[in-house]
Design a protein around this motif. Structure first.
Motif, PDB file in Angstrom:
ATOM      1  N   ASN A 100     -10.460   7.070  -2.941  1.00 22.01           N
ATOM      2  CA  ASN A 100      -9.133   7.456  -2.454  1.00 22.01           C
ATOM      3  C   ASN A 100      -9.234   7.859  -0.990  1.00 22.01           C
ATOM      4  OD1 ASN A 100      -7.695   7.288  -5.040  1.00 22.01           O
ATOM      5  ND2 ASN A 100      -8.982   9.018  -5.615  1.00 22.01           N
ATOM      6  N   VAL A 123      -5.408   3.912  -2.402  1.00 21.02           N
ATOM      7  CA  VAL A 123      -6.276   3.857  -3.588  1.00 21.02           C
ATOM      8  C   VAL A 123      -7.008   2.519  -3.538  1.00 21.02           C
ATOM      9  CG1 VAL A 123      -6.398   3.916  -6.098  1.00 21.02           C
ATOM     10  CG2 VAL A 123      -4.654   5.284  -4.903  1.00 21.02           C
ATOM     11  N   ALA A 129       0.958  12.595  -4.682  1.00 15.48           N
ATOM     12  CA  ALA A 129      -0.388  12.642  -4.110  1.00 15.48           C
ATOM     13  C   ALA A 129      -0.642  13.990  -3.454  1.00 15.48           C
ATOM     14  CB  ALA A 129      -0.573  11.523  -3.086  1.00 15.48           C
ATOM     15  N   TRP A 171      -1.557   7.167   2.099  1.00 16.90           N
ATOM     16  CA  TRP A 171      -2.431   7.397   0.962  1.00 16.90           C
ATOM     17  C   TRP A 171      -2.891   6.031   0.472  1.00 16.90           C
ATOM     18  CZ3 TRP A 171      -3.076  12.540  -0.403  1.00 16.90           C
ATOM     19  CH2 TRP A 171      -2.148  13.430   0.114  1.00 16.90           C
TER      20      TRP A 171
END
Length: 216
Positions: A61, A51, A116, A49
């Motif tokens: 994202n 950002v 997430a 993940w």
């Protein structure tokens, strides 16, 4: 047509990464002309993940899965699945590097640890929780090359990054009939939080045409 920055992209933000050793029969297809690196019948699969914030050329994202491959004898990373919530990132990833970006909706909560979730119109792709530990001293550099299929040929791009590193405990779940189903079948081998990373993705190509995005 969606505008996007020319390469290289300078990106910064936070990354939450896990690595698995997956049976070769469960590995996703990789770029034509490459083959997965396997040890004792298992290949290395990473999922993350991301950002992108701070001084990134684009803010968005991302959820991705990648496989360690060989191009001849050369080790490479091949991004097999990836979702973003930026149309500019999707267009640039596909057209500059052959990275198969798709659109998804994200919910990333960083108030206590990291939680997430990403989903498309077909349903949830994956959810994950990360509990980062103590930060390791210094900022750690990493250089590697990503190889994808672009226009029927291999496209190899350089990546240079630097970040603070924290080991983490992570738990992933994924819809079993979805594209990331195997990520929920076994715990990751290890996980990391890469804090305040910087990345230079891609190579400057004098004379090559690329559509420039407006300055964010």
């Amino acid at each position: 047509m969606t505008p996007y920055p020319k390469e290289p992209w300078h990106l910064a933000g936070q990354m939450y990464l896990s690595l698995w050793l997956v049976p070769a029969r469960e590995l996703p297809p990789v770029a034509d002309g490459t083959r997965p690196v396997t040890i004792a019948g298992r290949g290395a699969v990473g999922a993350a993940w991301v950002v992108y914030e701070n001084d990134s050329v684009l803010h968005y994202n991302e959820l991705l899965r990648a496989v360690l491959v060989r191009d001849g004898r050369r080790p490479r990373v091949c991004v097999t699945d990836i979702w973003v919530d930026s149309a500019a990132s999707m267009a640039g990833g596909r057209e500059l590097w052959g990275i198969p970006k798709e659109m998804a909706d994200f919910d990333i909560d960083r108030t206590t640890g990291v939680r997430a979730r990403a989903a498309t119109d077909q349903g949830a792709l994956a959810t994950a929780s990360f509990e980062p530990g103590r930060r390791m001293p210094g900022r750690w550099p990493l250089t590697y090359r990503v190889t994808q299929t672009l226009g029927g040929a291999l496209k190899t791009s350089s990546v240079r990054s630097r970040s603070a590193v924290r080991p983490a405990r992570a738990r992933w779940t994924a819809r079993q009939d979805g594209p990331l189903g195997e990520l929920g079948r076994r715990p990751p081998l290890f996980s990391l939080a890469l804090d305040d990373f910087t990345i230079r993705f891609g190579d400057a190509a004098p004379g090559a045409s690329a559509r420039q995005a407006p300055t964010p």
